[in-house]
Design an enzyme around this catalytic site. Structure first.
Site, PDB file in Angstrom:
ATOM      1  N   GLU A   5      -4.452  17.301 -10.793  1.00 46.89           N
ATOM      2  CA  GLU A   5      -4.981  17.653 -12.112  1.00 46.89           C
ATOM      3  C   GLU A   5      -6.458  18.041 -12.093  1.00 46.89           C
ATOM      4  O   GLU A   5      -7.248  17.631 -12.937  1.00 46.89           O
ATOM      5  CB  GLU A   5      -4.742  16.498 -13.104  1.00 46.89           C
ATOM      6  N   HIS A  45      -0.710  15.775 -25.702  1.00 44.17           N
ATOM      7  CA  HIS A  45      -0.759  14.380 -25.283  1.00 44.17           C
ATOM      8  C   HIS A  45      -2.042  13.673 -25.712  1.00 44.17           C
ATOM      9  O   HIS A  45      -2.044  12.455 -25.877  1.00 44.17           O
ATOM     10  CB  HIS A  45      -0.596  14.268 -23.764  1.00 44.17           C
ATOM     11  N   LYS A  73       7.463  22.598 -14.292  1.00 42.80           N
ATOM     12  CA  LYS A  73       6.689  21.425 -13.850  1.00 42.80           C
ATOM     13  C   LYS A  73       6.421  21.492 -12.350  1.00 42.80           C
ATOM     14  O   LYS A  73       5.309  21.211 -11.883  1.00 42.80           O
ATOM     15  CB  LYS A  73       7.427  20.141 -14.223  1.00 42.80           C
ATOM     16  N   ARG A  83      -2.950  21.719 -13.803  1.00 39.06           N
ATOM     17  CA  ARG A  83      -2.049  20.648 -14.267  1.00 39.06           C
ATOM     18  C   ARG A  83      -2.441  20.099 -15.636  1.00 39.06           C
ATOM     19  O   ARG A  83      -1.612  19.520 -16.340  1.00 39.06           O
ATOM     20  CB  ARG A  83      -1.971  19.524 -13.221  1.00 39.06           C
ATOM     21  N   HIS A  85      -1.221  10.445 -27.524  1.00 40.85           N
ATOM     22  CA  HIS A  85      -1.515   9.105 -26.991  1.00 40.85           C
ATOM     23  C   HIS A  85      -2.256   8.261 -28.033  1.00 40.85           C
ATOM     24  O   HIS A  85      -2.068   7.043 -28.108  1.00 40.85           O
ATOM     25  CB  HIS A  85      -2.369   9.203 -25.723  1.00 40.85           C
ATOM     26  N   ARG A 101       0.812  -1.238   0.000  1.00 39.94           N
ATOM     27  CA  ARG A 101       0.000   0.000   0.000  1.00 39.94           C
ATOM     28  C   ARG A 101       0.835   1.273   0.000  1.00 39.94           C
ATOM     29  O   ARG A 101       0.346   2.345   0.349  1.00 39.94           O
ATOM     30  CB  ARG A 101      -0.983   0.020   1.167  1.00 39.94           C
ATOM     31  N   HIS A 144       7.571   8.214 -26.949  1.00 40.20           N
ATOM     32  CA  HIS A 144       6.511   9.063 -26.395  1.00 40.20           C
ATOM     33  C   HIS A 144       6.661  10.526 -26.846  1.00 40.20           C
ATOM     34  O   HIS A 144       5.689  11.157 -27.283  1.00 40.20           O
ATOM     35  CB  HIS A 144       6.519   8.953 -24.867  1.00 40.20           C
ATOM     36  N   LYS A 177       3.102  11.378 -10.928  1.00 41.93           N
ATOM     37  CA  LYS A 177       2.218  10.512 -11.715  1.00 41.93           C
ATOM     38  C   LYS A 177       2.944   9.208 -11.982  1.00 41.93           C
ATOM     39  O   LYS A 177       4.072   9.210 -12.501  1.00 41.93           O
ATOM     40  CB  LYS A 177       1.864  11.165 -13.050  1.00 41.93           C
ATOM     41  N   ASN A 209      -0.728  18.343 -20.256  1.00 42.99           N
ATOM     42  CA  ASN A 209      -1.164  17.344 -21.246  1.00 42.99           C
ATOM     43  C   ASN A 209      -1.198  17.915 -22.658  1.00 42.99           C
ATOM     44  O   ASN A 209      -1.676  17.261 -23.583  1.00 42.99           O
ATOM     45  CB  ASN A 209      -2.555  16.819 -20.880  1.00 42.99           C
ATOM     46  N   GLU A 228       9.150  17.534 -25.215  1.00 44.76           N
ATOM     47  CA  GLU A 228       8.506  17.884 -23.931  1.00 44.76           C
ATOM     48  C   GLU A 228       9.009  19.248 -23.445  1.00 44.76           C
ATOM     49  O   GLU A 228       8.291  19.972 -22.770  1.00 44.76           O
ATOM     50  CB  GLU A 228       8.769  16.810 -22.867  1.00 44.76           C
TER      51      GLU A 228
END
Ligand code: GLY
Length: 357
Positions: free
Chosen positions: A233, A244, A223, A237, A248, A117, A261, A139, A241, A181
């Site tokens: 987010e 993205h 960042k 935030r 994606h 956990r 990526h 993330k 993206n 990026e």
């Protein structure tokens, strides 16, 4: 030493950007830590492993090897690594140290997030892309067949050690992929960084140390600022993206085989630039400027055999799609963004088709 802080409601940590930052690892390991687990790939270990091993000399630690590859960034890989940790005696005092690119920092972070956990993680990103984006901000996650990073958790690291020296062994293609990026950071938040990427492209491409350190530090600063303002987010935030959503779709449609990526993000930024223009959210000049800077850092892999309709269908499965409505981050100018939903699919189709040019 440039060090930028991420401050969330639960935690504060630093992203340290400096030549030789890896050497700070021993001082970053909490005194009462149990076994240490370095999550890495064989390729990276062959290049930089001895240095890390020397830093851990005298401590109880194990190396967990991840075979690498976006197609193996899956829950099954996390489970296999967790089983291995348990066999080796891991408990709640164990610490994960990721040592690799974005896939390793995402997957290793996810492993730390869910092992018993949650145990601490120290992120040591070794690709440009991981240094300027993936390793900062907590993330973590893995891919599903249906899309990228669709399972995961927010799990902030104890520290991020960003060492530009390790980039010396990065392939030209990986390096360029990371640069997209950096360009993204400029488009969404810093006209100065965008201008640097535009005006200093030869220095950046030649990996001139001053230019490299400056662009990494600026991207990490941006960042950290954004994540500190909005860890989960809920609002700001989302701007990270940029590029993205469409990116994606390119990655998933080609089964993560064709694009790195960052390359897919480059295509996504081109699509987003066209979409902003077509939706009247930016001037044609802004769109052209974004396309121009992205193109300076090409070439990108060929786009043959990718049907635009398939990409449109993929968008529906993106995390940013809420109740069927695709949310796009669009640049209204350089350094300014707006999140836009409910755009007609014909417009999106035209934007993606234009990005093929
Ligand atoms: N890579 C986007 C984010 O960290 O939010």
């Amino acid at each position: 030493m440039p060090a930028y802080a991420v401050t969330t409601t639960a935690q504060r940590y630093e992203a340290i950007v400096e030549r030789g930052a890896i050497g700070r690892l021993p001082e970053c390991i909490p005194p009462k830590s149990g076994l240490l687990f370095v999550v890495t790939t064989d390729d990276l270990w062959a290049l930089h492993g001895p240095r890390l091993a020397a830093l851990l000399d005298g401590r109880a630690w194990h190396r967990i090897t991840f075979p690498g590859g976006e197609e193996r960034k899956r829950l099954a890989s996390v489970e296999a690594m967790a089983d291995r940790m348990l066999e080796l005696g891991a408990d709640r005092t164990s610490v994960v140290i990721t040592f690799g690119g974005g896939i390793v920092t995402d997957l290793g972070g996810f492993l730390a997030a869910i092992f018993m956990r949650g145990i601490p993680v120290i992120q040591i990103p070794t690709t440009l892309l991981a240094q300027v984006d993936a390793a900062v901000g907590g993330k973590t996650g893995a891919n599903l067949v249906g899309g990228k990073n669709l399972i995961g958790a927010f799990h902030q690291p104890l520290v991020v050690l960003t060492d530009p020296d390790v980039l010396g062994t990065l392939s030209e293609r990986e390096y360029r992929a990371g640069l997209f990026e950096v360009i993204k950071c400029g488009i969404i938040r810093s006209e100065a960084l965008f201008r640097l990427m535009k005006d200093e492209a030869p220095r950046v491409l030649a990996r001139e140390p001053g230019a490299v350190e400056h662009m990494i530090a600026e991207s990490v600063r941006i960042k950290c600022e954004v994540v500190s303002a909005d860890e989960r987010e809920g609002g700001l935030r989302k701007i990270l993206n940029y590029g993205h959503t469409i990116g994606h779709a390119f990655e998933a449609e080609t089964k993560y085989q064709r694009f790195l990526h960052g390359e897919a993000v480059a295509l996504g930024m081109k699509g987003a630039a066209h979409l902003a223009r077509l939706a009247g959210k930016c001037t044609p000049a802004v769109c052209e400027e974004i396309l121009d800077v992205v193109n300076r850092y090409g070439p990108l892999p060929a786009l043959n055999g990718i049907p635009v309709d398939n990409l449109l269908a993929r968008l529906a499965k993106d995390k940013k799609t809420i109740q069927g409505s695709v949310h796009f981050v669009l640049a209204t100018g350089i350094g300014a963004t707006e999140v836009v939903a409910g755009l007609p699919s014909e417009l999106v189709r035209e934007a993606i088709a234009s990005s093929f040019a």
